[in-house]
Design a protein around this motif. Structure first.
Motif, PDB file in Angstrom:
ATOM      1  N   ALA A  36       0.838  -1.201   0.000  1.00 55.06           N
ATOM      2  CA  ALA A  36       0.000   0.000   0.000  1.00 55.06           C
ATOM      3  C   ALA A  36       0.876   1.255   0.000  1.00 55.06           C
ATOM      4  O   ALA A  36       0.588   2.230  -0.697  1.00 55.06           O
ATOM      5  N   TYR A  37       1.953   1.214   0.764  1.00 53.12           N
ATOM      6  CA  TYR A  37       2.892   2.344   0.796  1.00 53.12           C
ATOM      7  C   TYR A  37       3.497   2.593  -0.588  1.00 53.12           C
ATOM      8  O   TYR A  37       3.556   3.720  -1.063  1.00 53.12           O
ATOM      9  N   VAL A  38       3.920   1.533  -1.257  1.00 52.41           N
ATOM     10  CA  VAL A  38       4.516   1.656  -2.592  1.00 52.41           C
ATOM     11  C   VAL A  38       3.496   2.246  -3.565  1.00 52.41           C
ATOM     12  O   VAL A  38       3.822   3.135  -4.356  1.00 52.41           O
ATOM     13  N   LEU A  39       2.273   1.768  -3.506  1.00 56.31           N
ATOM     14  CA  LEU A  39       1.223   2.297  -4.375  1.00 56.31           C
ATOM     15  C   LEU A  39       1.015   3.789  -4.130  1.00 56.31           C
ATOM     16  O   LEU A  39       0.957   4.585  -5.061  1.00 56.31           O
ATOM     17  N   PHE A  40       0.923   4.191  -2.875  1.00 55.40           N
ATOM     18  CA  PHE A  40       0.710   5.597  -2.534  1.00 55.40           C
ATOM     19  C   PHE A  40       1.913   6.445  -2.946  1.00 55.40           C
ATOM     20  O   PHE A  40       1.765   7.539  -3.482  1.00 55.40           O
ATOM     21  N   GLU A  41       3.114   5.928  -2.730  1.00 54.96           N
ATOM     22  CA  GLU A  41       4.333   6.672  -3.063  1.00 54.96           C
ATOM     23  C   GLU A  41       4.432   6.936  -4.563  1.00 54.96           C
ATOM     24  O   GLU A  41       4.867   8.009  -4.981  1.00 54.96           O
ATOM     25  N   ASP A  45       3.436  12.997  -3.816  1.00 55.47           N
ATOM     26  CA  ASP A  45       4.713  13.596  -3.458  1.00 55.47           C
ATOM     27  C   ASP A  45       5.434  12.657  -2.495  1.00 55.47           C
ATOM     28  O   ASP A  45       4.871  11.653  -2.073  1.00 55.47           O
ATOM     29  N   PRO A  46       6.673  13.004  -2.137  1.00 62.08           N
ATOM     30  CA  PRO A  46       7.411  12.130  -1.219  1.00 62.08           C
ATOM     31  C   PRO A  46       6.586  11.753   0.020  1.00 62.08           C
ATOM     32  O   PRO A  46       5.871  12.568   0.583  1.00 62.08           O
ATOM     33  N   VAL A  47       6.689  10.479   0.367  1.00 66.05           N
ATOM     34  CA  VAL A  47       5.907   9.928   1.470  1.00 66.05           C
ATOM     35  C   VAL A  47       6.863   9.425   2.537  1.00 66.05           C
ATOM     36  O   VAL A  47       7.857   8.780   2.231  1.00 66.05           O
ATOM     37  N   GLU A  48       6.550   9.732   3.791  1.00 66.49           N
ATOM     38  CA  GLU A  48       7.352   9.235   4.901  1.00 66.49           C
ATOM     39  C   GLU A  48       6.429   8.514   5.880  1.00 66.49           C
ATOM     40  O   GLU A  48       5.669   9.145   6.611  1.00 66.49           O
ATOM     41  N   PRO A  49       6.463   7.192   5.888  1.00 69.72           N
ATOM     42  CA  PRO A  49       5.613   6.485   6.840  1.00 69.72           C
ATOM     43  C   PRO A  49       6.093   6.743   8.265  1.00 69.72           C
ATOM     44  O   PRO A  49       7.293   6.751   8.533  1.00 69.72           O
ATOM     45  N   VAL A  50       5.154   6.987   9.156  1.00 68.99           N
ATOM     46  CA  VAL A  50       5.490   7.275  10.543  1.00 68.99           C
ATOM     47  C   VAL A  50       5.325   6.033  11.404  1.00 68.99           C
ATOM     48  O   VAL A  50       6.151   5.739  12.253  1.00 68.99           O
ATOM     49  N   SER A  51       4.264   5.272  11.161  1.00 63.86           N
ATOM     50  CA  SER A  51       4.053   4.070  11.958  1.00 63.86           C
ATOM     51  C   SER A  51       3.169   3.092  11.209  1.00 63.86           C
ATOM     52  O   SER A  51       2.471   3.455  10.272  1.00 63.86           O
TER      53      SER A  51
END
Length: 91
Positions: A36-41, A45-51
């Motif tokens: 899901a993170y890869v899809l959103f990224e 714009d740049p994405v930084e997962p927090v938790s």
């Protein structure tokens, strides 16, 4: 956002302040947080997962769904639903 929804996520919270967006999603159907993170990224714009939190919830049963539905309806709505069901209005 539509891509996340199509992927099988539910957006549970979205907050924007000072050019920072906090997005909280729930992944359904065994989807992985990493994918899901890869899809959103790829789509933003740049994405930084927090938790990331993973939980196992009980699989809802048909009876659970029926109970939740019946408790959310008024008496009149429930009567109309039962009448339509007994008249074979639903497949």
């Amino acid at each position: 956002m539509a891509a996340l929804s199509e992927y099988g996520t539910v957006i549970s919270e979205l907050m924007v302040a000072d050019a920072v967006t906090d997005l909280t999603v729930e992944l359904l159907n065994g989807r992985s947080a990493r994918s899901a993170y890869v899809l959103f990224e790829r789509r933003s714009d740049p994405v930084e997962p927090v938790s990331c939190y993973e939980t196992e919830g009980p699989t809802p049963t048909r009876e659970d769904a029926t109970t939740r539905l019946e408790s959310s309806l008024t008496d009149r709505q429930l009567t109309a639903l039962r009448t339509a069901s007994s008249a074979n209005c639903f497949e």
